[in-house]
Design an enzyme around this catalytic site. Sequence first.
Site, PDB file in Angstrom:
ATOM      1  N   TYR A 127       0.859  -1.182   0.000  1.00 41.59           N
ATOM      2  CA  TYR A 127       0.000   0.000   0.000  1.00 41.59           C
ATOM      3  C   TYR A 127       0.894   1.230   0.000  1.00 41.59           C
ATOM      4  O   TYR A 127       1.694   1.438   0.919  1.00 41.59           O
ATOM      5  CB  TYR A 127      -0.922   0.023   1.220  1.00 41.59           C
ATOM      6  CG  TYR A 127      -1.929   1.150   1.127  1.00 41.59           C
ATOM      7  CD1 TYR A 127      -3.183   0.943   0.580  1.00 41.59           C
ATOM      8  CD2 TYR A 127      -1.610   2.444   1.543  1.00 41.59           C
ATOM      9  CE1 TYR A 127      -4.101   1.973   0.446  1.00 41.59           C
ATOM     10  CE2 TYR A 127      -2.514   3.483   1.419  1.00 41.59           C
ATOM     11  CZ  TYR A 127      -3.754   3.239   0.873  1.00 41.59           C
ATOM     12  OH  TYR A 127      -4.650   4.273   0.733  1.00 41.59           O
ATOM     13  N   GLN A 189     -10.912   0.157   1.045  1.00 41.14           N
ATOM     14  CA  GLN A 189     -11.326  -0.727  -0.053  1.00 41.14           C
ATOM     15  C   GLN A 189     -10.125  -1.398  -0.717  1.00 41.14           C
ATOM     16  O   GLN A 189     -10.220  -2.540  -1.191  1.00 41.14           O
ATOM     17  CB  GLN A 189     -12.164   0.045  -1.090  1.00 41.14           C
ATOM     18  CG  GLN A 189     -11.459   1.190  -1.789  1.00 41.14           C
ATOM     19  CD  GLN A 189     -11.638   2.523  -1.059  1.00 41.14           C
ATOM     20  OE1 GLN A 189     -11.863   2.555   0.142  1.00 41.14           O
ATOM     21  NE2 GLN A 189     -11.548   3.615  -1.803  1.00 41.14           N
ATOM     22  N   ASN A 212      -3.573   6.154   6.035  1.00 35.80           N
ATOM     23  CA  ASN A 212      -4.311   6.961   6.994  1.00 35.80           C
ATOM     24  C   ASN A 212      -5.043   6.062   7.991  1.00 35.80           C
ATOM     25  O   ASN A 212      -4.877   4.834   8.004  1.00 35.80           O
ATOM     26  CB  ASN A 212      -5.278   7.907   6.275  1.00 35.80           C
ATOM     27  CG  ASN A 212      -6.323   7.160   5.449  1.00 35.80           C
ATOM     28  OD1 ASN A 212      -6.543   5.960   5.617  1.00 35.80           O
ATOM     29  ND2 ASN A 212      -6.975   7.868   4.553  1.00 35.80           N
ATOM     30  N   SER A 235       3.304  10.107  11.740  1.00 33.23           N
ATOM     31  CA  SER A 235       4.754  10.173  11.906  1.00 33.23           C
ATOM     32  C   SER A 235       5.137  10.990  13.136  1.00 33.23           C
ATOM     33  O   SER A 235       4.391  11.857  13.596  1.00 33.23           O
ATOM     34  CB  SER A 235       5.391  10.782  10.662  1.00 33.23           C
ATOM     35  OG  SER A 235       6.788  10.623  10.696  1.00 33.23           O
ATOM     36  N   GLN A 257       9.105  16.575  10.270  1.00 35.74           N
ATOM     37  CA  GLN A 257       8.031  15.679  10.672  1.00 35.74           C
ATOM     38  C   GLN A 257       6.684  16.384  10.647  1.00 35.74           C
ATOM     39  O   GLN A 257       5.680  15.835  10.200  1.00 35.74           O
ATOM     40  CB  GLN A 257       8.287  15.129  12.076  1.00 35.74           C
ATOM     41  CG  GLN A 257       9.440  14.170  12.158  1.00 35.74           C
ATOM     42  CD  GLN A 257       9.314  13.032  11.161  1.00 35.74           C
ATOM     43  OE1 GLN A 257       8.339  12.289  11.172  1.00 35.74           O
ATOM     44  NE2 GLN A 257      10.287  12.878  10.284  1.00 35.74           N
ATOM     45  N   HIS A 260       4.417  16.451   7.495  1.00 36.99           N
ATOM     46  CA  HIS A 260       3.738  15.242   7.012  1.00 36.99           C
ATOM     47  C   HIS A 260       2.229  15.345   7.141  1.00 36.99           C
ATOM     48  O   HIS A 260       1.492  14.988   6.217  1.00 36.99           O
ATOM     49  CB  HIS A 260       4.207  14.020   7.810  1.00 36.99           C
ATOM     50  CG  HIS A 260       5.431  13.366   7.260  1.00 36.99           C
ATOM     51  ND1 HIS A 260       5.459  12.731   6.050  1.00 36.99           N
ATOM     52  CD2 HIS A 260       6.677  13.233   7.770  1.00 36.99           C
ATOM     53  CE1 HIS A 260       6.666  12.238   5.830  1.00 36.99           C
ATOM     54  NE2 HIS A 260       7.426  12.536   6.859  1.00 36.99           N
ATOM     55  N   GLU A 325       9.134   6.836  17.021  1.00 36.18           N
ATOM     56  CA  GLU A 325       9.415   6.270  15.702  1.00 36.18           C
ATOM     57  C   GLU A 325      10.820   6.680  15.261  1.00 36.18           C
ATOM     58  O   GLU A 325      11.640   5.843  14.879  1.00 36.18           O
ATOM     59  CB  GLU A 325       8.372   6.783  14.715  1.00 36.18           C
ATOM     60  CG  GLU A 325       8.609   6.346  13.269  1.00 36.18           C
ATOM     61  CD  GLU A 325       7.682   7.057  12.297  1.00 36.18           C
ATOM     62  OE1 GLU A 325       7.578   6.583  11.155  1.00 36.18           O
ATOM     63  OE2 GLU A 325       7.087   8.096  12.665  1.00 36.18           O
ATOM     64  N   HIS A 326      11.094   7.974  15.276  1.00 35.71           N
ATOM     65  CA  HIS A 326      12.414   8.518  14.927  1.00 35.71           C
ATOM     66  C   HIS A 326      12.996   9.212  16.148  1.00 35.71           C
ATOM     67  O   HIS A 326      12.316  10.040  16.769  1.00 35.71           O
ATOM     68  CB  HIS A 326      12.313   9.542  13.797  1.00 35.71           C
ATOM     69  CG  HIS A 326      11.603   9.053  12.581  1.00 35.71           C
ATOM     70  ND1 HIS A 326      10.337   9.465  12.235  1.00 35.71           N
ATOM     71  CD2 HIS A 326      11.988   8.172  11.619  1.00 35.71           C
ATOM     72  CE1 HIS A 326       9.964   8.877  11.120  1.00 35.71           C
ATOM     73  NE2 HIS A 326      10.949   8.085  10.718  1.00 35.71           N
ATOM     74  N   ASP A 359      14.718   8.520   5.719  1.00 31.60           N
ATOM     75  CA  ASP A 359      13.499   8.438   4.922  1.00 31.60           C
ATOM     76  C   ASP A 359      13.777   7.997   3.496  1.00 31.60           C
ATOM     77  O   ASP A 359      12.934   7.344   2.877  1.00 31.60           O
ATOM     78  CB  ASP A 359      12.809   9.807   4.878  1.00 31.60           C
ATOM     79  CG  ASP A 359      11.878  10.029   6.051  1.00 31.60           C
ATOM     80  OD1 ASP A 359      11.614   9.069   6.797  1.00 31.60           O
ATOM     81  OD2 ASP A 359      11.422  11.171   6.226  1.00 31.60           O
ATOM     82  N   GLU A 413      -1.114 -34.298  31.051  1.00 30.80           N
ATOM     83  CA  GLU A 413      -2.092 -33.385  30.474  1.00 30.80           C
ATOM     84  C   GLU A 413      -3.409 -34.081  30.134  1.00 30.80           C
ATOM     85  O   GLU A 413      -4.323 -33.456  29.587  1.00 30.80           O
ATOM     86  CB  GLU A 413      -1.505 -32.730  29.208  1.00 30.80           C
ATOM     87  CG  GLU A 413      -0.319 -31.824  29.504  1.00 30.80           C
ATOM     88  CD  GLU A 413       0.227 -31.130  28.266  1.00 30.80           C
ATOM     89  OE1 GLU A 413      -0.224 -31.473  27.146  1.00 30.80           O
ATOM     90  OE2 GLU A 413       1.088 -30.246  28.405  1.00 30.80           O
ATOM     91  N   HIS A 418      -2.006 -38.909  22.579  1.00 32.17           N
ATOM     92  CA  HIS A 418      -0.643 -38.404  22.442  1.00 32.17           C
ATOM     93  C   HIS A 418       0.346 -39.445  22.979  1.00 32.17           C
ATOM     94  O   HIS A 418       1.348 -39.781  22.324  1.00 32.17           O
ATOM     95  CB  HIS A 418      -0.476 -37.089  23.215  1.00 32.17           C
ATOM     96  CG  HIS A 418      -0.994 -35.884  22.505  1.00 32.17           C
ATOM     97  ND1 HIS A 418      -2.307 -35.713  22.183  1.00 32.17           N
ATOM     98  CD2 HIS A 418      -0.338 -34.769  22.045  1.00 32.17           C
ATOM     99  CE1 HIS A 418      -2.473 -34.554  21.572  1.00 32.17           C
ATOM    100  NE2 HIS A 418      -1.287 -33.962  21.462  1.00 32.17           N
TER     101      HIS A 418
END
Length: 427
Positions: A127, A189, A212, A235, A257, A260, A325-326, A359, A413, A418
């Site tokens: 994606y 979708q 998103n 981000s 950042q 974004h 994240e960063h 990046d 058990e 088994h």
Amino acid sequence: MARIDDPRQAGARLDAIAARTRSDDQRQAEASVAQIIEAVRRRGDAAVLECSERFDGCRPEPLRVPEARILDAWESCDPGLRSALELAHRRISDFHQRQKPSDIHVSGIHGEELGRRWRPVGNAGLYIPGGRASYPSTVLMNAVPARVAGVQRIVMVTPPSADGSVNATVLAAAHLCGINEVYRVGGAQAIAALAHGTESIDRVDVISGPGNLWVTLAKKAVYGEVGIDSLAGPSEVLIIADQSADPEQVAADLLAQAEHDPLAAAILLTTSRSLAEAVPIALATQLERHPRAEVCRASLQRWGLIAHCPSLEAAAQLSDRFAPEHLELLVERPAQLADHIRHAGAIFMGPWSPEAVGDYLAGPNHTLPTSGTARFAGALSVETFMNHTSLIRFSQAALEATGAAVIALAESEGLHSHAQSVRQRLS
């Protein structure tokens, strides 16, 4: 941009920033996403086209981008940009080649053979987000590890613009990565189509790539039917700086950042009061002619933070609490401070390592854990597109040596068959 001098208040503010996507809006979106996924599962392409028309203002028929258009995007790409894409592709490929996991083979003391074998998944769906910007870098960062893993079929989906077109540089990056199956569809979708398949889009085994809120919720909903890389949020960057840091550089990195998304987070933890005072001035100056000033200001106003810390150790503790994240370390001894950091998606050390190099072309993957998930997760990697299988081969001698223990454990058990499956062989 909030300014805090009390570390306890700073910690509470960081907690609030980390939770910025958990809201009533998300719960409402989950119900809509579930409806979209069910519609695509039942009605295939028709539902995909209806959702695209509703959410993207475009009915992209046919869904697939012609292979000739992908090739043309590469051939007509500006030579300088094409060279930059090729350089990034080489560096990212080289780094990810070193990630390929090795098979394990162990010979046991009783003659048993044990192992773990890695194999690529059959199909991967990437994606690539659109909307406010286009991201050819995300094509490279997702396609390269899939290619290195050995995935045979790689599919790309990306939202079209209102006129139905797909960004030419995104298509050029797809060509560079050897992707010729590209579909003009985004949002929940697109994820539903990749997970369940439609008349035009065959289903995949793994879906990767950021998006998103709707894309993230859709990935969460289909996980288990397909694999996913992560649940990516907005981000974020956290900068730890001392008196050696340049306020202009700090401001530029915070804006890198903030530009974004209005939900992006830009955070500065510093031991220098003078830096804490200088950075807001530098931010205001750099925003005067900034082409994305509106987005930046929205991000900084709601999710920006400058906090004064009594020591670098205190700053490191706050950073680990946030698990960014960063993480940029603009300090005199960045490697030494990095040793004290436990949780971060990626660490950028020193004034010559702005987050932007990560990046685009440093080599490690830029698809990183967000919203505190760096406490338990890491970057997208070659292993994202692989699975491993355990291999077990016992000889008669090995089963005779261990069978009594297997029987004892099985009986403890209450699992009669088994135990019996071993007992019959030993008898």
